[in-house]
Design a protein around this motif. Structure first.
Motif, short mmCIF file in Angstrom:
data_model
loop_
_atom_site.label_atom_id
_atom_site.label_comp_id
_atom_site.label_asym_id
_atom_site.label_seq_id
_atom_site.Cartn_x
_atom_site.Cartn_y
_atom_site.Cartn_z
N GLN A 1 0.83 -1.21 0.00
CA GLN A 1 0.00 0.00 0.00
C GLN A 1 0.86 1.25 0.00
OE1 GLN A 1 -2.48 -0.36 3.40
NE2 GLN A 1 -3.47 -2.23 2.68
N LEU A 2 1.94 1.23 0.80
CA LEU A 2 2.85 2.37 0.88
C LEU A 2 3.49 2.64 -0.48
CD1 LEU A 2 4.44 4.45 2.64
CD2 LEU A 2 6.15 2.65 3.00
N ILE A 3 3.95 1.59 -1.14
CA ILE A 3 4.57 1.73 -2.46
C ILE A 3 3.56 2.26 -3.47
CG2 ILE A 3 5.59 0.45 -4.38
CD1 ILE A 3 6.86 -1.41 -2.25
N ASP A 4 2.37 1.66 -3.49
CA ASP A 4 1.33 2.10 -4.42
C ASP A 4 0.97 3.56 -4.20
OD1 ASP A 4 1.26 -0.42 -5.50
OD2 ASP A 4 -0.55 -1.05 -4.43
N LEU A 5 0.88 3.95 -2.93
CA LEU A 5 0.52 5.33 -2.59
C LEU A 5 1.50 6.32 -3.19
CD1 LEU A 5 -0.99 7.53 -0.98
CD2 LEU A 5 0.46 6.93 0.98
N TYR A 6 2.79 6.10 -3.00
CA TYR A 6 3.78 7.06 -3.49
C TYR A 6 3.97 6.96 -4.99
CZ TYR A 6 4.91 9.11 0.94
OH TYR A 6 4.83 9.82 2.11
N GLU A 7 3.68 5.83 -5.59
CA GLU A 7 3.69 5.75 -7.04
C GLU A 7 2.57 6.61 -7.64
OE1 GLU A 7 3.58 1.61 -7.98
OE2 GLU A 7 5.74 1.32 -7.65
N GLN A 8 1.49 6.75 -6.90
CA GLN A 8 0.40 7.62 -7.34
C GLN A 8 0.75 9.08 -7.13
OE1 GLN A 8 -3.09 6.35 -5.20
NE2 GLN A 8 -2.84 4.23 -5.84
N VAL A 9 1.50 9.40 -6.06
CA VAL A 9 1.87 10.79 -5.77
C VAL A 9 2.87 11.31 -6.79
CG1 VAL A 9 3.08 12.28 -4.11
CG2 VAL A 9 1.37 10.64 -3.31
N VAL A 10 3.83 10.45 -7.22
CA VAL A 10 4.84 10.85 -8.20
C VAL A 10 4.24 10.78 -9.60
CG1 VAL A 10 7.10 10.33 -9.19
CG2 VAL A 10 6.70 10.03 -6.74
N PRO A 11 4.24 11.87 -10.38
CA PRO A 11 3.63 11.86 -11.72
C PRO A 11 4.32 10.86 -12.65
CG PRO A 11 4.08 14.12 -10.99
CD PRO A 11 4.78 13.20 -10.03
N GLY A 12 3.51 10.26 -13.54
CA GLY A 12 4.04 9.33 -14.51
C GLY A 12 4.41 8.00 -13.89
N THR A 13 5.04 7.15 -14.71
CA THR A 13 5.41 5.80 -14.25
C THR A 13 6.90 5.52 -14.31
OG1 THR A 13 5.07 4.90 -16.48
CG2 THR A 13 3.17 4.89 -14.98
N LEU A 14 7.68 6.40 -14.96
CA LEU A 14 9.10 6.15 -15.15
C LEU A 14 9.83 5.95 -13.82
CD1 LEU A 14 11.58 6.00 -17.02
CD2 LEU A 14 11.79 8.50 -16.82
#
Length: 389
Positions: free
Chosen positions: A264-277
């Motif tokens: 959940q923590l990883i998913d959360l910050y992947e959403q906060v950081v724009p894009g997927t790179l």
């Protein structure tokens, strides 16, 4: 107090008498809903309490309205300046080292899974970020600040969790001790202080001895205000290392709940950081800060970024050189750091002020710039010799 397995066992059986008694009385009188409604309007220190606050709550709020008499305010100011200088790094360490350290203790991971909605995983991170920003304001303990009411509410929140887990039979005290016991509260204090300093050191951030001591001291004050027994809690960073090493050696390990919370923590910050790179950067940073063993227990994915992230200390060293050599650069980086921290918090809270309320039931999911020269940096206390005894 000297920490031993026996003293830890005793701390597992203790909660927070004042807060626990207050919550028990609120539930017994059916005043929880009324109290939570009133508390939404009680958000600043020194603010008069509403006339219809329940008597037991009024007594608690008045008893806990001021910090401990022993607080060294010069030390607290040094801690605040340390935070201003290192706010982005501290936020990073809180998110990607301190929180995973909580998750790698199975009974703590079970507790967090049982008491926080899995549908809104940013809630705990937002609460932690908001709480830390409140603490590090220059007027944190003065009339009009938001920190003291937040501490009072969080302390009652912890007591309510103990109440629910005991009443509803969701916690095995014989195996795991009292939920949010004194041992775990002290360990939490270590994770938000010593673990953060360890992470800053691993990232190559220059930390002075007085800065590290002040930062730890501030969290010791916070612990006391949250109901931690100060006689049992480590008095300094050396004692903190003893406690932390013994605690983690006794309890850390894999668990399904710890892995789920980390995902959940990883998913959360992947959403906060724009894009997927840059998505792989989050798990790579977690793995770098907590080590491969703990990261594997938490099922942190591996990627090519795991090697690239080891260059972080070099990059951060360049930024620190700019800060040291140019007053304008130092000002700009401090302002950028403050802005970044607040933008991150805004993303996590979705622009809202987080409210610390006493839950009426468990979640359905159950689911400072230093004057010391850079040639005298702080280094972490060594591994506790108690582990060899």
């Amino acid at each position: 107090m000297t920490v031993t397995p026996e003293t830890m066992d005793a701390l597992r059986l203790k909660g927070d008498e004042l807060a626990d008694a207050t919550v028990e009385e609120l539930f017994a009188r059916g005043d929880i809903g009324k109290f939570n409604t009133l508390m939404r309007w009680f958000a600043q220190a020194g603010q008069p309490l509403p006339d219809d606050v329940p008597d037991e709550a009024r007594a608690y709020l008045e008893a806990t309205a001021t910090p401990p008499a022993w607080v060294d305010w010069d030390q607290m100011e040094r801690a605040r300046l340390f935070f201003i200088t290192n706010n982005v790094h501290i936020s990073t360490a809180l998110s990607f080292a301190a929180m995973p350290a909580c998750y790698v203790v199975p009974h703590v991971a079970r507790l967090l899974s049982a008491t926080h909605s899995l549908n809104y995983p940013s809630k705990r991170m937002a609460e932690t970020g908001q709480f830390t920003l409140y603490l590090m304001q220059p007027d944190a303990f003065e009339a009009g600040s938001r920190f003291v009411p937040a501490v009072q509410k969080v302390r009652l929140l912890h007591a309510s969790i103990r109440h629910h887990l005991r009443r509803e039979g969701h916690w095995d005290e014989a195996t795991s001790g009292v939920p949010i016991c004194q041992q775990d509260m002290i360990a939490g204090q270590m994770m938000f202080s010593l673990n953060v300093l360890d992470a800053l050191h691993r990232l190559g951030i220059h930390i002075s001895n007085e800065g590290a001591d002040a930062y730890y001291y501030a969290w010791r004050v916070v612990g006391a205000m949250l109901g931690v027994d100060t006689e049992a809690a480590p008095a300094d960073l050396t004692e903190a290392r003893d406690f932390s090493d013994l605690y983690m050696a006794r309890y850390m390990g894999p668990s399904a709940e710890g892995a789920a919370l980390t995902r959940q923590l990883i998913d959360l910050y992947e959403q906060v950081v724009p894009g997927t790179l840059l998505d792989p950067l989050v798990p790579a940073l977690i793995r770098y800060l907590i080590g491969d063993t703990a990261a594997d227990w938490l099922q942190v994915p591996r990627s090519a970024w795991d090697k690239a992230i080891t260059l972080a200390p070099t990059l951060l060293g360049v930024l620190e050189s700019i800060e040291d050599s140019s007053p304008l650069g130092a000002w700009a980086l401090d302002r950028l750091g403050s802005l970044t921290t607040r933008l991150e918090l805004s993303s996590l809270t979705r622009g809202r002020v987080m409210q610390y309320a006493i839950p009426e039931h468990l979640k359905g999911d159950y689911g400072i710039t230093s004057t010391r020269p850079r040639t005298a940096p702080w280094t972490p206390p060594p591994v506790s010799p108690k582990l060899a005894t």
